[in-house]
Design a protein around this motif. Structure first.
Motif, PDB file in Angstrom:
ATOM      1  N   TYR A   7       0.831  -1.204   0.000  1.00  0.00           N
ATOM      2  CA  TYR A   7       0.000   0.000   0.000  1.00  0.00           C
ATOM      3  C   TYR A   7       0.867   1.255   0.000  1.00  0.00           C
ATOM      4  O   TYR A   7       0.606   2.209  -0.753  1.00  0.00           O
ATOM      5  CB  TYR A   7      -0.920   0.002   1.227  1.00  0.00           C
ATOM      6  N   LEU A   8       1.916   1.256   0.817  1.00  0.00           N
ATOM      7  CA  LEU A   8       2.774   2.435   0.910  1.00  0.00           C
ATOM      8  C   LEU A   8       3.499   2.693  -0.401  1.00  0.00           C
ATOM      9  O   LEU A   8       3.595   3.839  -0.868  1.00  0.00           O
ATOM     10  CB  LEU A   8       3.772   2.247   2.049  1.00  0.00           C
ATOM     11  N   ALA A   9       3.996   1.643  -1.027  1.00  0.00           N
ATOM     12  CA  ALA A   9       4.715   1.815  -2.283  1.00  0.00           C
ATOM     13  C   ALA A   9       3.795   2.347  -3.380  1.00  0.00           C
ATOM     14  O   ALA A   9       4.157   3.252  -4.146  1.00  0.00           O
ATOM     15  CB  ALA A   9       5.338   0.490  -2.718  1.00  0.00           C
ATOM     16  N   LEU A  10       2.589   1.801  -3.465  1.00  0.00           N
ATOM     17  CA  LEU A  10       1.653   2.285  -4.464  1.00  0.00           C
ATOM     18  C   LEU A  10       1.189   3.704  -4.162  1.00  0.00           C
ATOM     19  O   LEU A  10       0.910   4.489  -5.080  1.00  0.00           O
ATOM     20  CB  LEU A  10       0.447   1.352  -4.555  1.00  0.00           C
ATOM     21  N   THR A  11       1.102   4.037  -2.877  1.00  0.00           N
ATOM     22  CA  THR A  11       0.756   5.411  -2.509  1.00  0.00           C
ATOM     23  C   THR A  11       1.824   6.378  -2.983  1.00  0.00           C
ATOM     24  O   THR A  11       1.514   7.461  -3.517  1.00  0.00           O
ATOM     25  CB  THR A  11       0.576   5.521  -0.981  1.00  0.00           C
ATOM     26  N   VAL A  12       3.084   6.009  -2.806  1.00  0.00           N
ATOM     27  CA  VAL A  12       4.186   6.857  -3.297  1.00  0.00           C
ATOM     28  C   VAL A  12       4.090   7.008  -4.814  1.00  0.00           C
ATOM     29  O   VAL A  12       4.268   8.112  -5.362  1.00  0.00           O
ATOM     30  CB  VAL A  12       5.543   6.259  -2.884  1.00  0.00           C
ATOM     31  N   LEU A  13       3.796   5.908  -5.503  1.00  0.00           N
ATOM     32  CA  LEU A  13       3.657   5.973  -6.963  1.00  0.00           C
ATOM     33  C   LEU A  13       2.507   6.896  -7.357  1.00  0.00           C
ATOM     34  O   LEU A  13       2.645   7.740  -8.255  1.00  0.00           O
ATOM     35  CB  LEU A  13       3.414   4.569  -7.517  1.00  0.00           C
ATOM     36  N   GLY A  14       1.369   6.752  -6.682  1.00  0.00           N
ATOM     37  CA  GLY A  14       0.235   7.618  -6.987  1.00  0.00           C
ATOM     38  C   GLY A  14       0.524   9.081  -6.713  1.00  0.00           C
ATOM     39  O   GLY A  14       0.127   9.961  -7.486  1.00  0.00           O
ATOM     40  N   GLU A  15       1.233   9.336  -5.612  1.00  0.00           N
ATOM     41  CA  GLU A  15       1.600  10.719  -5.300  1.00  0.00           C
ATOM     42  C   GLU A  15       2.525  11.291  -6.373  1.00  0.00           C
ATOM     43  O   GLU A  15       2.437  12.483  -6.713  1.00  0.00           O
ATOM     44  CB  GLU A  15       2.301  10.772  -3.934  1.00  0.00           C
ATOM     45  N   ALA A  16       3.400  10.459  -6.916  1.00  0.00           N
ATOM     46  CA  ALA A  16       4.298  10.938  -7.975  1.00  0.00           C
ATOM     47  C   ALA A  16       3.508  11.328  -9.218  1.00  0.00           C
ATOM     48  O   ALA A  16       3.768  12.365  -9.841  1.00  0.00           O
ATOM     49  CB  ALA A  16       5.317   9.843  -8.314  1.00  0.00           C
ATOM     50  N   PHE A  17       2.538  10.488  -9.599  1.00  0.00           N
ATOM     51  CA  PHE A  17       1.685  10.848 -10.739  1.00  0.00           C
ATOM     52  C   PHE A  17       0.985  12.182 -10.491  1.00  0.00           C
ATOM     53  O   PHE A  17       0.940  13.054 -11.369  1.00  0.00           O
ATOM     54  CB  PHE A  17       0.627   9.763 -10.970  1.00  0.00           C
ATOM     55  N   LEU A  18       0.427  12.334  -9.300  1.00  0.00           N
ATOM     56  CA  LEU A  18      -0.386  13.516  -9.021  1.00  0.00           C
ATOM     57  C   LEU A  18       0.443  14.783  -8.930  1.00  0.00           C
ATOM     58  O   LEU A  18       0.038  15.831  -9.445  1.00  0.00           O
ATOM     59  CB  LEU A  18      -1.180  13.307  -7.723  1.00  0.00           C
ATOM     60  N   ILE A  19       1.598  14.714  -8.265  1.00  0.00           N
ATOM     61  CA  ILE A  19       2.368  15.953  -8.131  1.00  0.00           C
ATOM     62  C   ILE A  19       2.878  16.413  -9.497  1.00  0.00           C
ATOM     63  O   ILE A  19       2.923  17.624  -9.774  1.00  0.00           O
ATOM     64  CB  ILE A  19       3.529  15.772  -7.127  1.00  0.00           C
ATOM     65  N   LEU A  21      -5.626  10.825 -14.034  1.00  0.00           N
ATOM     66  CA  LEU A  21      -6.385   9.574 -14.036  1.00  0.00           C
ATOM     67  C   LEU A  21      -5.607   8.451 -13.366  1.00  0.00           C
ATOM     68  O   LEU A  21      -6.166   7.670 -12.583  1.00  0.00           O
ATOM     69  CB  LEU A  21      -6.749   9.177 -15.467  1.00  0.00           C
ATOM     70  N   LEU A  22      -4.313   8.360 -13.633  1.00  0.00           N
ATOM     71  CA  LEU A  22      -3.500   7.315 -13.013  1.00  0.00           C
ATOM     72  C   LEU A  22      -3.446   7.485 -11.492  1.00  0.00           C
ATOM     73  O   LEU A  22      -3.608   6.525 -10.742  1.00  0.00           O
ATOM     74  CB  LEU A  22      -2.092   7.332 -13.600  1.00  0.00           C
ATOM     75  N   GLY A  23      -3.206   8.716 -11.046  1.00  0.00           N
ATOM     76  CA  GLY A  23      -3.093   8.950  -9.611  1.00  0.00           C
ATOM     77  C   GLY A  23      -4.382   8.674  -8.866  1.00  0.00           C
ATOM     78  O   GLY A  23      -4.388   7.987  -7.839  1.00  0.00           O
ATOM     79  N   PHE A  24      -5.497   9.169  -9.379  1.00  0.00           N
ATOM     80  CA  PHE A  24      -6.768   8.991  -8.679  1.00  0.00           C
ATOM     81  C   PHE A  24      -7.331   7.582  -8.867  1.00  0.00           C
ATOM     82  O   PHE A  24      -7.989   7.049  -7.973  1.00  0.00           O
ATOM     83  CB  PHE A  24      -7.771  10.039  -9.137  1.00  0.00           C
ATOM     84  N   ALA A  25      -7.077   6.971 -10.029  1.00  0.00           N
ATOM     85  CA  ALA A  25      -7.531   5.598 -10.249  1.00  0.00           C
ATOM     86  C   ALA A  25      -6.848   4.634  -9.295  1.00  0.00           C
ATOM     87  O   ALA A  25      -7.446   3.645  -8.844  1.00  0.00           O
ATOM     88  CB  ALA A  25      -7.276   5.181 -11.693  1.00  0.00           C
TER      89      ALA A  25
END
Length: 566
Positions: free
Chosen positions: A176-188, A226-230
């Motif tokens: 979960y933490l690793a995917l959260t970091v990935l999602g945050e990278a997409f969003l920022i 879309l990637l970050g929020f999906a």
């Protein structure tokens, strides 16, 4: 405190709430500040010990704000260039109110459920911080503040998923933490590109999104968003963190993760996708991804042998439905689709929270004593599927016209049959999970209140949100259209559960586990991300990073002509 003072406490709270209504700015600020301050104070051992009990009061300002603060109210909590702005609109109020109800009842439940847990204080601290982030993400109106709120709810939820500290919990937490970091990278990356065209350093979300259709980087920005929020919503193939986390989290933690945390992705799409401007290509992508996720979640959920995992895959499926509705609205440029999607999401939020809490009660009841729990759980599941005369039927009716009468609309309608089938599976698993242990006192009341709210709230919200009289949803044609998918699903359930062979369980996390060597490589990559994250957070490294960042900012400002030191 004697019994007379205790009896007066609710009346004091109500009187105080009435006084706050005259100060909407204070209510909006308190919605975020109260749980945030309590969560930060939980670093003190004396406060941390009582944090699960303090969490019961923390959602009250948000609940009052959602019910009584006028829509369109905004407050500038910090001046430019920081510009921490809170604002309440229809979609935000719906999700804020639903989240406040779930946080309130789940906090009461958690205080009893974890009473003998030696780590209950740490759970309470993570609980409060996740609560603060979830309220903030529904209220913030500027880009930078949204990112901070989104990061707070995302990273704090790690403590809920990994609370038990078993090998399975640590693995689920790390993924979960690793995917959260990935999602945050997409969003920022998306937020920086989105805000680059605005004259302010930290633009309001509505201003930045208004300029998006004319941006030369429109396609890249929409893709990153879309990637970050999906990922947060759990859309395929970024869904696998959800069943892993739900399977190991304590029951109230699962209710919050499934009911509330995933809605950060929903409000993100509502806030950052253009409303009223057709984007048919990207809308089509989101619709297809949502529909595939809806059916994928049902298919994998039917193989599960534990009710919490079945519910986790049900959440994957339902978030696919929400994404498909938003995608259809984006394709047509239908701004009305966004609050309707929020209405559907709130219905899911309350129903799914109540169904998760039912698991904790049923597992501590003898099978004979669990019959009433099973009956209510079945009603909640049928409401989620859209059974006529339930709140879920109103949610289905509200979004039925968004996707139109074509293939997408038909697939959305048919997904209700799959949901019915999966909910029948959930009730069957719930009955099998019933045991003979004595339940902790204090669980039944919060669950009963949440179940009532989940079944009743759509009736109160339908007309104000849709602008359609409630009677229209009870017309003969509407009832027939809502009844046949549920009847089809119930018929399939009877047939499958009687004659179908026993289906082997697909492991929670499905594509990560089944990927074989690729899964092992992914696990190593995830472990490396977690190790790197821990190394970067060490004080010498973090301190050096802060110094370098400060130097870079100083030089940038000087180069831009800012009057520093003059």
């Amino acid at each position: 405190m004697n019994w007379q003072e205790q009896a007066l406490t609710p009346f004091r709270i109500l009187r105080f709430a009435g006084e706050l209504v005259g100060y909407p700015d204070v209510l909006l600020l308190a919605s975020v500040a109260v749980p945030l301050v309590l969560g930060l104070l939980a670093v003190l051992p004396g406060v941390r010990r009582h944090s699960p009990d303090l969490a019961i009061l923390a959602p009250l300002p948000a609940l009052i704000a959602a019910l009584l603060v006028p829509r369109g109210t905004a407050v500038l909590a910090a001046p430019d260039p920081l510009r921490f702005t809170l604002s309440l609109d229809t979609s935000g109020a719906l999700l804020l109110g639903g989240a406040a109800v779930l946080w309130l009842t789940a906090s009461l439940y958690a205080a009893a459920y974890l009473r003998k847990d030696p780590a209950r204080g740490a759970f309470g601290a993570w609980w409060l911080l996740t609560m603060a982030g979830s309220f903030a993400v529904f209220l913030v109106a500027d880009v930078a503040s949204f990112y901070l709120a989104y990061a707070l709810v995302s990273f704090s939820a790690f403590g809920l998923a990994a609370h038990d500290d078993t090998p399975e919990a640590r693995r689920a937490g790390n993924i979960y933490l690793a995917l959260t970091v990935l999602g945050e990278a997409f969003l920022i990356a998306g937020f920086v590109m989105l805000a680059s065209g605005a004259p302010e350093a930290n633009p309001l979300i509505r201003d930045a999104v208004a300029a998006l259709p004319a941006s030369p980087w429109k396609g890249v920005i929409v893709l990153l968003l879309l990637l970050g929020f999906a990922l947060k919503m759990g859309l395929f193939p970024l869904h696998f963190w959800m069943p892993l986390a739900h399977a190991v989290a304590p029951v109230p933690g699962s209710a919050a993760l499934s009911g509330i945390v995933v809605k950060a992705g929903v409000i993100g799409l509502i806030r950052f996708l253009p409303q009223g401007v057709p984007l048919p290509d990207w809308g089509g992508v989101l619709t297809v991804a949502g529909l595939f996720t809806a059916y994928y979640g049902i298919a994998i959920g039917l193989t599960q042998h534990h009710p919490k995992r079945a519910l986790a895959y049900s959440t994957v499926s339902q978030m696919g439905v929400v994404a498909a509705v938003l995608g259809a609205g984006l394709s047509a440029g239908a701004a009305a689709a966004f609050p309707l999607a929020a209405f559907y999401a709130v219905n899911h939020m309350l129903l799914k929270g109540a169904m998760f809490l039912a698991v904790g009660i049923a597992m501590t009841r003898r099978r004979e004593a669990a019959r009433g729990i099973l009956a209510v759980a079945a009603l909640l599941g049928l409401s989620l599927a859209g059974l006529p005369f339930t709140g879920g039927a109103l949610a289905k009716y509200a979004v039925k016209d968004v996707a139109g009468s074509g293939t997408a609309g038909l697939l959305l309608t048919l997904s209700a049959a799959g949901t019915t089938l999966l909910m029948a599976r959930y009730v069957l698993l719930l009955a099998r999970a019933a045991g003979g242990k004595e339940a902790p006192r204090g669980l039944l009341g919060p669950w009963a209140w949440l179940s009532f709210a989940a079944l009743a709230a759509p009736f109160a919200l339908f007309a104000p949100v849709t602008g359609t009289p409630l009677s229209s949803a009870f017309a003969a044609d509407a009832l027939l259209k809502g009844a046949w998918p549920v009847a089809l699903g119930l018929g399939a359930a009877v047939l499958l559960f009687r004659v179908a062979p026993r289906v082997p369980e697909v492991p929670a996390g499905d594509i990560v586990v089944l990927a074989g060597p690729c899964g092992r490589l992914t696990a190593k990559a995830i472990a490396a991300v977690v190790v790197a994250d821990g190394w970067l957070r060490r004080w010498p490294v973090a301190g050096a990073g802060v110094v370098m960042l400060a130097v870079w900012l100083f030089l940038s400002m000087e180069g831009a002509g800012w009057p520093l030191g003059r």
